[in-house]
Design an enzyme around this catalytic site. Sequence first.
Site, PDB file in Angstrom:
ATOM      1  NE  ARG A  20      17.582 -81.129  22.778  1.00  0.00           N
ATOM      2  CZ  ARG A  20      16.816 -81.934  22.047  1.00  0.00           C
ATOM      3  NH1 ARG A  20      15.661 -82.371  22.546  1.00  0.00           N
ATOM      4  NH2 ARG A  20      17.191 -82.293  20.827  1.00  0.00           N
ATOM      5  CD  GLU A  43      15.237 -79.509  16.085  1.00  0.00           C
ATOM      6  OE1 GLU A  43      15.222 -80.400  16.955  1.00  0.00           O
ATOM      7  OE2 GLU A  43      16.153 -79.401  15.241  1.00  0.00           O
ATOM      8  CE  LYS A 132      18.544 -85.575  14.335  1.00  0.00           C
ATOM      9  NZ  LYS A 132      17.763 -85.184  15.535  1.00  0.00           N
ATOM     10  N   GLY A 162      27.350 -82.086  18.395  1.00  0.00           N
ATOM     11  CA  GLY A 162      28.770 -81.793  18.540  1.00  0.00           C
ATOM     12  C   GLY A 162      29.309 -80.922  17.436  1.00  0.00           C
ATOM     13  N   GLY A 182      22.825 -76.655  18.350  1.00  0.00           N
ATOM     14  CA  GLY A 182      22.087 -76.756  19.600  1.00  0.00           C
ATOM     15  C   GLY A 182      22.700 -75.920  20.697  1.00  0.00           C
ATOM     16  CB  SER A 183      24.512 -76.899  23.775  1.00  0.00           C
ATOM     17  OG  SER A 183      25.538 -77.671  23.176  1.00  0.00           O
TER      18      SER A 183
END
Length: 212
Positions: A20, A43, A132, A162, A182-183
Amino acid sequence: MTSPTIAWPKFKRDLIAILRGVRPDEVVAIGEQLVEAGIEIIEVPLNSPEPFRSIEQLAKSMPASVLVGAGTVLEPADVARLNDSGGRLVISPNVDRAVLEAAGKAGMVTMPGIFTPTEAFSALKAGASGLKFFPASVLGPDGLKAISAVLPKGTVIGAVGGVDETSFAAYAKIGVRTFGLGSSLYKPGATAAAVGERARTSVASYDAAFPA
């Protein structure tokens, strides 16, 4: 009308790298680091800068075995643009039958976002390849275990939100082996080398949680 169900592909590791905020000028170098580390699903969320350009570059430069696609897909028109860009994966934060039908007709793998049994069955009925569960950190392994007990055998369950490499072992105990990172893996501004290092750490933890 129910859309065709495209089966979730077989991967050595069901790890989805969520980039992202990634930019087209950096995405190929980051993708190369991810693939070298052992991640086969990438993604690019559509709220990133020029996402379809990034997806097109990844689709052209990554090995054919790597599944490249878009996240935060909200409209059937986005599915068409993704198809034109060479993407083969549609990930959404919600269950939208029109999006799933468009993706199914295009032969794309799909993973809509769900949180409840009702949403899960609606997504499967609409042809979802996998589910998901988001945010997975709120449900936790116990919540996912309870919901998965009523789902059809073999349903692909992805824990996203998370979740990082410290989460794998707990989810492995309940049979969940698909994760969106993600992060914990990528944040805007991160160098390709830094992402590669994080990816290698995640892959090592995954392999420890799911020994061959």
